[in-house]
Write an enzyme that holds these catalytic residues in place. Structure first.
Site, PDB file in Angstrom:
ATOM      1  N   HIS A   1     -55.807  20.491 -55.995  1.00  0.00           N
ATOM      2  CA  HIS A   1     -56.551  19.375 -55.391  1.00  0.00           C
ATOM      3  C   HIS A   1     -56.452  19.347 -53.859  1.00  0.00           C
ATOM      4  O   HIS A   1     -57.432  19.090 -53.167  1.00  0.00           O
ATOM      5  CB  HIS A   1     -56.036  18.053 -55.977  1.00  0.00           C
ATOM      6  CG  HIS A   1     -57.027  16.941 -55.930  1.00  0.00           C
ATOM      7  ND1 HIS A   1     -57.029  15.893 -56.810  1.00  0.00           N
ATOM      8  CD2 HIS A   1     -58.068  16.702 -55.102  1.00  0.00           C
ATOM      9  CE1 HIS A   1     -58.025  15.065 -56.522  1.00  0.00           C
ATOM     10  NE2 HIS A   1     -58.661  15.532 -55.480  1.00  0.00           N
TER      11      HIS A   1
ATOM     12  N   TYR B   1     -57.002  11.006 -60.374  1.00  0.00           N
ATOM     13  CA  TYR B   1     -57.928   9.878 -60.549  1.00  0.00           C
ATOM     14  C   TYR B   1     -57.464   8.935 -61.663  1.00  0.00           C
ATOM     15  O   TYR B   1     -57.957   7.812 -61.774  1.00  0.00           O
ATOM     16  CB  TYR B   1     -59.355  10.350 -60.891  1.00  0.00           C
ATOM     17  CG  TYR B   1     -59.997  11.291 -59.893  1.00  0.00           C
ATOM     18  CD1 TYR B   1     -59.467  11.479 -58.625  1.00  0.00           C
ATOM     19  CD2 TYR B   1     -61.144  11.996 -60.237  1.00  0.00           C
ATOM     20  CE1 TYR B   1     -60.056  12.357 -57.726  1.00  0.00           C
ATOM     21  CE2 TYR B   1     -61.746  12.874 -59.348  1.00  0.00           C
ATOM     22  CZ  TYR B   1     -61.193  13.058 -58.087  1.00  0.00           C
ATOM     23  OH  TYR B   1     -61.784  13.930 -57.223  1.00  0.00           O
TER      24      TYR B   1
ATOM     25  N   LYS C   1     -58.247  18.784 -61.748  1.00  0.00           N
ATOM     26  CA  LYS C   1     -57.465  19.260 -60.599  1.00  0.00           C
ATOM     27  C   LYS C   1     -55.978  18.948 -60.759  1.00  0.00           C
ATOM     28  O   LYS C   1     -55.612  17.928 -61.347  1.00  0.00           O
ATOM     29  CB  LYS C   1     -57.989  18.594 -59.313  1.00  0.00           C
ATOM     30  CG  LYS C   1     -59.500  18.679 -59.169  1.00  0.00           C
ATOM     31  CD  LYS C   1     -60.043  17.970 -57.945  1.00  0.00           C
ATOM     32  CE  LYS C   1     -61.551  17.814 -58.028  1.00  0.00           C
ATOM     33  NZ  LYS C   1     -61.968  16.623 -58.800  1.00  0.00           N
TER      34      LYS C   1
ATOM     35  N   ASP D   1     -66.868  16.111 -63.227  1.00  0.00           N
ATOM     36  CA  ASP D   1     -65.732  16.399 -62.359  1.00  0.00           C
ATOM     37  C   ASP D   1     -64.709  15.267 -62.414  1.00  0.00           C
ATOM     38  O   ASP D   1     -65.051  14.103 -62.233  1.00  0.00           O
ATOM     39  CB  ASP D   1     -66.225  16.557 -60.911  1.00  0.00           C
ATOM     40  CG  ASP D   1     -65.096  16.904 -59.962  1.00  0.00           C
ATOM     41  OD1 ASP D   1     -64.803  18.105 -59.813  1.00  0.00           O
ATOM     42  OD2 ASP D   1     -64.480  15.975 -59.386  1.00  0.00           O
TER      43      ASP D   1
END
Length: 296
Positions: free
Chosen positions: A109, A53, A78, A48
């Site tokens: 997200h 990120y 996402k 994931d």
């Protein structure tokens, strides 16, 4: 007995999401690549990540390093909040960073269409319902085999699912789930709509009350398990997939040593009744409120 490491949950699309995955949120640069490769070598088949990120590139490299064929791995990423109006660009950016032709699951997200010019503002002419209409096109193009959402509550779903533009029910809602944020009402609502829940921050976090919870510690000791293993099986037995985050190889391995571990109904109830409430991830940083305390 249950082989959790081989277990999958079937989504409303018929796709099978591996029950245990590796989370990569808040993993530092250079650590992610090794963590992903170590996880895949340990047997994980679900990774994931997210555009937000900033580590999709490393995730892609870690997958290549592992030697495990791409088609054997479930990859989730996402769409970031300031990209809601640019879904096409968002998926293209993620696929380029991951160096992949498709992802297995693409999520909105957060239900917040933040203004790219000023993240403290919400776009005046856009919302997650319009974003979902664009997400449906990504699924049609095959670049995301499945589409879903993250951090959505009952109110968000009621608005989305009743909108005429919503032709596809989200396959997944990825939400924070652990005994200090159990959200039974939200999970039941999602089940009633055929939406699978994936648990993020499923181990709480280092400063959560779970780290010091005596009931949990005693239960783990009694069963000869780590606290993390108990929390993961609690999540799995609730019918949610779990994505524990770690960059430490020994922990990545032990978090996956779950086969034949089960909790009795009594033990499940004990953990589901812990009184403390704690959220790792709040919404005060967003331009709109997304958590309404209505998930219990």
């Amino acid at each position: 007995m249950t082989n959790w490491t081989k277990e999958t949950f079937t989504l409303n699309t018929g796709a099978k999401i591996p029950a245990v995955g590796l989370g990569t949120w808040q993993s530092k640069p250079n650590e992610v690549r090794q963590a992903v490769a170590a996880a895949l070598k340990a047997g994980y088949r679900h990774i994931d990540t997210a555009l937000a990120y900033g580590n999709e590139n490393e995730v892609g490299q870690g997958i290549k390093d592992s030697g495990v064929p791409r088609e054997e791995i479930w990859v989730t990423t996402k769409l970031d909040n300031p990209w809601h109006k640019r879904v096409e660009e968002g998926i293209s950016s993620s696929l380029k960073s991951l160096d992949m032709d498709y992802v297995d699951l693409y999520l909105i997200h957060w239900p917040s269409s933040s203004d790219p010019e000023d993240l403290k503002k919400h776009l005046p002419d856009w919302d997650y319902v319009k974003t979902w209409a664009e997400m449906q096109k990504v699924a049609e193009s095959g670049r995301a085999k499945n589409i879903g959402v993250s951090n959505f509550g009952i109110k968000h779903f009621e608005k989305l699912l009743n909108d005429p533009s919503c032709k596809t029910t989200p396959a997944v809602n990825q939400i924070e789930l652990h005994p200090n944020n159990p959200s039974p009402k939200l999970i039941d609502f999602c089940k009633s709509k055929g939406i699978h829940c994936t648990a993020y921050s499923c181990l709480g976090s280092t400063n959560s009350p779970l780290a010091k919870d005596e009931t949990l510690a005693k239960l783990a000791e009694k069963k000869g398990l780590s606290v993390a293993q108990v929390l993961l099986v609690w999540g799995l037995q609730r019918g949610t997939s779990v994505i524990p985050k770690s960059v430490t190889e020994s922990r990545i391995v032990s978090n996956f040593e779950l086969d034949n571990v089960t909790l009795s109904d009594e033990e499940m109830k004990q953990l589901s009744s812990l009184p403390d409430r704690f959220k790792v991830c709040g919404d005060s940083w967003l331009p709109v409120k997304v958590f309404f305390g209505d998930d219990e």
